[in-house]
Design a protein around this motif. Structure first.
Motif, PDB file in Angstrom:
ATOM      1  N   ALA A  69      37.895  40.957  42.561  1.00 44.82           N
ATOM      2  CA  ALA A  69      39.147  42.145  42.200  1.00 44.82           C
ATOM      3  C   ALA A  69      40.507  41.478  42.798  1.00 44.82           C
ATOM      4  CB  ALA A  69      39.183  43.735  43.576  1.00 44.82           C
ATOM      5  N   CYS A  70      41.186  41.975  42.237  1.00 50.78           N
ATOM      6  CA  CYS A  70      42.482  41.028  42.342  1.00 50.78           C
ATOM      7  C   CYS A  70      43.380  42.275  41.814  1.00 50.78           C
ATOM      8  CB  CYS A  70      42.611  39.811  41.349  1.00 50.78           C
ATOM      9  SG  CYS A  70      44.592  39.282  41.224  1.00 50.78           S
ATOM     10  N   GLU A  71      44.290  43.239  43.173  1.00 49.09           N
ATOM     11  CA  GLU A  71      45.533  43.904  42.954  1.00 49.09           C
ATOM     12  C   GLU A  71      46.884  42.798  42.956  1.00 49.09           C
ATOM     13  OE1 GLU A  71      45.326  47.008  45.804  1.00 49.09           O
ATOM     14  OE2 GLU A  71      46.688  48.003  44.740  1.00 49.09           O
ATOM     15  N   SER A  89      51.132  43.204  42.445  1.00 53.58           N
ATOM     16  CA  SER A  89      51.709  44.363  43.510  1.00 53.58           C
ATOM     17  C   SER A  89      53.267  44.732  42.466  1.00 53.58           C
ATOM     18  CB  SER A  89      52.959  43.135  43.807  1.00 53.58           C
ATOM     19  OG  SER A  89      53.696  41.905  43.050  1.00 53.58           O
ATOM     20  N   GLN A  90      52.458  44.798  40.497  1.00 55.39           N
ATOM     21  CA  GLN A  90      53.298  45.719  39.934  1.00 55.39           C
ATOM     22  C   GLN A  90      52.326  45.829  39.177  1.00 55.39           C
ATOM     23  OE1 GLN A  90      56.585  43.193  40.030  1.00 55.39           O
ATOM     24  NE2 GLN A  90      56.278  43.905  37.066  1.00 55.39           N
ATOM     25  N   TYR A  91      52.767  47.225  37.866  1.00 55.36           N
ATOM     26  CA  TYR A  91      52.022  47.100  36.842  1.00 55.36           C
ATOM     27  C   TYR A  91      52.473  47.263  35.789  1.00 55.36           C
ATOM     28  CZ  TYR A  91      51.210  52.408  38.980  1.00 55.36           C
ATOM     29  OH  TYR A  91      50.829  52.560  39.752  1.00 55.36           O
ATOM     30  N   PHE A  92      50.891  46.426  34.715  1.00 50.28           N
ATOM     31  CA  PHE A  92      50.302  45.202  34.209  1.00 50.28           C
ATOM     32  C   PHE A  92      51.630  45.420  33.083  1.00 50.28           C
ATOM     33  CE2 PHE A  92      47.659  43.789  36.313  1.00 50.28           C
ATOM     34  CZ  PHE A  92      46.355  44.051  36.744  1.00 50.28           C
ATOM     35  N   ASP A 144      41.823  47.108  35.334  1.00 45.28           N
ATOM     36  CA  ASP A 144      41.680  49.097  35.649  1.00 45.28           C
ATOM     37  C   ASP A 144      43.424  49.027  35.656  1.00 45.28           C
ATOM     38  OD1 ASP A 144      42.116  51.457  36.019  1.00 45.28           O
ATOM     39  OD2 ASP A 144      40.442  52.002  37.604  1.00 45.28           O
ATOM     40  N   ALA A 145      44.234  49.346  35.105  1.00 49.86           N
ATOM     41  CA  ALA A 145      45.744  49.585  34.464  1.00 49.86           C
ATOM     42  C   ALA A 145      46.113  50.247  35.764  1.00 49.86           C
ATOM     43  CB  ALA A 145      45.848  49.708  33.144  1.00 49.86           C
ATOM     44  N   PRO A 146      45.440  51.377  36.045  1.00 51.50           N
ATOM     45  CA  PRO A 146      46.445  51.943  36.701  1.00 51.50           C
ATOM     46  C   PRO A 146      46.661  51.721  38.446  1.00 51.50           C
ATOM     47  CG  PRO A 146      45.409  53.448  34.973  1.00 51.50           C
ATOM     48  CD  PRO A 146      44.588  52.458  35.044  1.00 51.50           C
ATOM     49  N   LYS A 147      45.736  51.033  38.375  1.00 54.21           N
ATOM     50  CA  LYS A 147      44.925  50.686  39.669  1.00 54.21           C
ATOM     51  C   LYS A 147      45.433  48.721  39.999  1.00 54.21           C
ATOM     52  CE  LYS A 147      40.401  52.938  40.832  1.00 54.21           C
ATOM     53  NZ  LYS A 147      38.738  53.048  40.972  1.00 54.21           N
ATOM     54  N   LYS A 148      46.511  48.555  39.317  1.00 50.26           N
ATOM     55  CA  LYS A 148      47.484  47.364  38.508  1.00 50.26           C
ATOM     56  C   LYS A 148      46.147  46.354  38.944  1.00 50.26           C
ATOM     57  CE  LYS A 148      49.568  48.916  41.944  1.00 50.26           C
ATOM     58  NZ  LYS A 148      51.050  49.151  42.647  1.00 50.26           N
ATOM     59  N   SER A 149      44.922  46.074  38.945  1.00 51.61           N
ATOM     60  CA  SER A 149      43.939  45.665  39.183  1.00 51.61           C
ATOM     61  C   SER A 149      43.067  44.786  37.915  1.00 51.61           C
ATOM     62  CB  SER A 149      43.148  46.386  40.449  1.00 51.61           C
ATOM     63  OG  SER A 149      43.317  46.428  41.321  1.00 51.61           O
ATOM     64  N   VAL A 150      42.445  43.151  38.367  1.00 51.56           N
ATOM     65  CA  VAL A 150      41.561  42.874  37.194  1.00 51.56           C
ATOM     66  C   VAL A 150      40.147  42.547  38.570  1.00 51.56           C
ATOM     67  CG1 VAL A 150      42.769  40.405  38.164  1.00 51.56           C
ATOM     68  CG2 VAL A 150      41.028  41.074  35.779  1.00 51.56           C
ATOM     69  N   TYR A 151      39.192  42.752  37.282  1.00 46.49           N
ATOM     70  CA  TYR A 151      38.077  42.145  38.357  1.00 46.49           C
ATOM     71  C   TYR A 151      37.015  41.008  37.469  1.00 46.49           C
ATOM     72  CZ  TYR A 151      38.847  47.124  40.019  1.00 46.49           C
ATOM     73  OH  TYR A 151      39.780  48.314  40.155  1.00 46.49           O
ATOM     74  N   LEU A 152      36.348  40.216  38.829  1.00 42.63           N
ATOM     75  CA  LEU A 152      35.264  39.714  37.900  1.00 42.63           C
ATOM     76  C   LEU A 152      34.215  39.222  38.804  1.00 42.63           C
ATOM     77  CD1 LEU A 152      35.159  36.832  35.719  1.00 42.63           C
ATOM     78  CD2 LEU A 152      35.723  35.708  38.223  1.00 42.63           C
ATOM     79  N   GLN A 153      33.044  40.070  38.287  1.00 40.28           N
ATOM     80  CA  GLN A 153      32.168  39.994  38.392  1.00 40.28           C
ATOM     81  C   GLN A 153      30.904  38.837  37.901  1.00 40.28           C
ATOM     82  OE1 GLN A 153      30.540  43.487  39.636  1.00 40.28           O
ATOM     83  NE2 GLN A 153      28.746  42.222  39.488  1.00 40.28           N
ATOM     84  N   LEU A 154      30.119  38.911  39.080  1.00 34.75           N
ATOM     85  CA  LEU A 154      29.659  37.686  39.058  1.00 34.75           C
ATOM     86  C   LEU A 154      28.049  37.833  39.737  1.00 34.75           C
ATOM     87  CD1 LEU A 154      31.495  35.865  41.289  1.00 34.75           C
ATOM     88  CD2 LEU A 154      32.088  36.247  39.070  1.00 34.75           C
TER      89      LEU A 154
END
Length: 126
Positions: free
Chosen positions: A21-23, A25-28, A73-83
């Protein structure tokens, strides 16, 4: 200035899975490009996957196709990478990065990614 913070790295057995996960500090903003990269010891940094905010088509490097999945996930300001189906050669430091230039969203032009996290280590044992 956008700060990025990765999490979710760790150790896994070959064939196993991890979710990074990568959060931010601000909305995308629409048009931003989120990318995942990795760097193994004594190797060059490698682009893995990229996804544009508001886009519906992800880019994947050949080494990851079918095994890794990127989403945000825009509301969570996060991008994910499933490995999935991890291999020992996946062992590396994994970084998320952000390109705000609004151009094509690929990892090939690494220099367009102006914001980087500090990385999270992934170690895969055989």
């Amino acid at each position: 200035q956008v700060r990025l913070a990765e999490s979710g790295g760790g150790s896994a057995q070959a064939g196993g899975s991890l979710r990074l996960a990568c959060e931010a500090s601000q909305y995308f903003d629409r048009g931003w490009c989120l990318g995942w990269f990795r760097q193994a010891p004594e190797k060059e940094r490698e682009g893995l996957a990229a996804l544009g905010i508001g886009g519906n088509r992800a880019y994947y490097a050949d080494s990851t196709k079918g095994r890794f999945t990127i989403w945000y996930d825009a509301p969570k300001k996060s991008v994910y990478l499933q490995l999935n189906s991890l291999k020992p050669e996946d062992t590396a430091m994994y970084y998320c990065a952000l390109d705000v230039t609004g151009g094509y969203c690929y990892t090939d032009q690494e220099e367009t990614f102006g914001f980087w996290g500090l990385g999270t280590q992934v170690t895969v044992s055989s």
